[in-house]
Design a protein around this motif. Structure first.
Motif, short mmCIF file in Angstrom:
data_model
loop_
_atom_site.label_atom_id
_atom_site.label_comp_id
_atom_site.label_asym_id
_atom_site.label_seq_id
_atom_site.Cartn_x
_atom_site.Cartn_y
_atom_site.Cartn_z
N VAL A 123 9.32 -5.66 0.87
CA VAL A 123 9.54 -4.24 0.57
C VAL A 123 10.90 -4.06 -0.11
N VAL A 124 10.93 -3.22 -1.16
CA VAL A 124 12.18 -2.84 -1.82
C VAL A 124 12.36 -1.33 -1.67
N ALA A 125 13.58 -0.87 -1.90
CA ALA A 125 13.89 0.56 -1.78
C ALA A 125 12.94 1.37 -2.65
N GLY A 126 12.43 2.46 -2.11
CA GLY A 126 11.53 3.33 -2.85
C GLY A 126 10.06 3.02 -2.64
N ASP A 127 9.77 1.92 -1.95
CA ASP A 127 8.37 1.55 -1.71
C ASP A 127 7.74 2.43 -0.63
N SER A 128 6.44 2.53 -0.69
CA SER A 128 5.63 3.13 0.37
C SER A 128 4.36 2.29 0.44
N LEU A 129 3.63 2.43 1.53
CA LEU A 129 2.39 1.65 1.65
C LEU A 129 1.41 2.00 0.54
N SER A 130 1.39 3.28 0.15
CA SER A 130 0.45 3.67 -0.92
C SER A 130 0.87 3.07 -2.27
N LYS A 131 2.18 2.97 -2.54
CA LYS A 131 2.63 2.34 -3.79
C LYS A 131 2.29 0.85 -3.80
N ILE A 132 2.45 0.21 -2.65
CA ILE A 132 2.14 -1.21 -2.56
C ILE A 132 0.63 -1.42 -2.72
N ALA A 133 -0.16 -0.54 -2.09
CA ALA A 133 -1.62 -0.64 -2.23
C ALA A 133 -2.04 -0.44 -3.68
N LYS A 134 -1.42 0.49 -4.36
CA LYS A 134 -1.74 0.72 -5.77
C LYS A 134 -1.42 -0.52 -6.60
N ARG A 135 -0.31 -1.19 -6.28
CA ARG A 135 0.09 -2.39 -7.03
C ARG A 135 -0.89 -3.54 -6.80
N PHE A 136 -1.32 -3.75 -5.56
CA PHE A 136 -2.17 -4.90 -5.26
C PHE A 136 -3.65 -4.63 -5.43
N TYR A 137 -4.09 -3.42 -5.07
CA TYR A 137 -5.53 -3.12 -5.09
C TYR A 137 -5.94 -2.19 -6.22
N GLY A 138 -4.95 -1.57 -6.88
CA GLY A 138 -5.29 -0.61 -7.92
C GLY A 138 -5.69 0.74 -7.37
N ASP A 139 -5.55 0.94 -6.06
CA ASP A 139 -5.96 2.18 -5.40
C ASP A 139 -4.97 2.49 -4.28
N ALA A 140 -4.20 3.57 -4.43
CA ALA A 140 -3.20 3.94 -3.43
C ALA A 140 -3.83 4.31 -2.10
N ASN A 141 -5.08 4.74 -2.11
CA ASN A 141 -5.75 5.15 -0.88
C ASN A 141 -6.15 3.97 0.02
N LYS A 142 -5.91 2.75 -0.42
CA LYS A 142 -6.22 1.58 0.40
C LYS A 142 -5.02 1.12 1.24
N TRP A 143 -3.99 1.98 1.36
CA TRP A 143 -2.81 1.63 2.16
C TRP A 143 -3.14 1.31 3.61
N PRO A 144 -4.19 1.90 4.25
CA PRO A 144 -4.46 1.55 5.65
C PRO A 144 -4.76 0.05 5.85
N ARG A 145 -5.29 -0.63 4.83
CA ARG A 145 -5.54 -2.08 4.96
C ARG A 145 -4.23 -2.82 5.18
N ILE A 146 -3.19 -2.44 4.45
CA ILE A 146 -1.89 -3.09 4.60
C ILE A 146 -1.29 -2.73 5.95
N HIS A 147 -1.44 -1.48 6.36
CA HIS A 147 -0.92 -1.05 7.67
C HIS A 147 -1.59 -1.83 8.80
N GLU A 148 -2.90 -1.97 8.74
CA GLU A 148 -3.63 -2.70 9.79
C GLU A 148 -3.19 -4.16 9.87
N ALA A 149 -2.96 -4.78 8.71
CA ALA A 149 -2.57 -6.19 8.69
C ALA A 149 -1.14 -6.40 9.19
#
Length: 109
Positions: free
Chosen positions: A61-87
């Motif tokens: 994680v870098v400054a300014g990140d959120s789970l939705s931004k990370i999900a958008k980067r890896f999955y192309g969909d910000a709404n998939k952030w719960p997958r990262i949270h669960e893991a």
């Protein structure tokens, strides 16, 4: 010729002094010489870049990140952030609070 004699601090109050006009003819356009150059944004650790969609990756994680931004980067969909949270439930108690430097597991797509 009358000579002014100032005694107190307000004796000259309201009287304008004669000033020479200011000369800005040598001013050039451009950037300030005192301003610091802009800092380069931090480069996030995207982890291993494998072409397989089922493998787990890691991300720092870098400054300014959120789970939705990370999900958008890896999955192309910000709404998939719960997958990262669960893991990463062991280190993310509140999904709205992640901190720079945290290493997160990113489940495969």
């Amino acid at each position: 010729m009358e000579k002014e004699n100032h005694v107190g601090i307000f004796d000259g109050f309201g009287k304008k002094k004669e000033e020479k006009p200011r000369d800005f003819s040598n001013v050039q356009s451009g950037s300030s010489t005192t301003a610091a150059p802009p800092a380069a944004p931090p480069v996030p650790n995207l982890g291993p870049t494998s072409g397989t969609s089922g493998s787990e990756q890691s991300y720092t994680v870098v400054a300014g990140d959120s789970l939705s931004k990370i999900a958008k980067r890896f999955y192309g969909d910000a709404n998939k952030w719960p997958r990262i949270h669960e893991a990463n439930r062991d280190q993310i108690k509140n999904p709205d609070l992640i901190h720079p430097g945290q290493k997160l597991r990113i489940p495969g797509a």
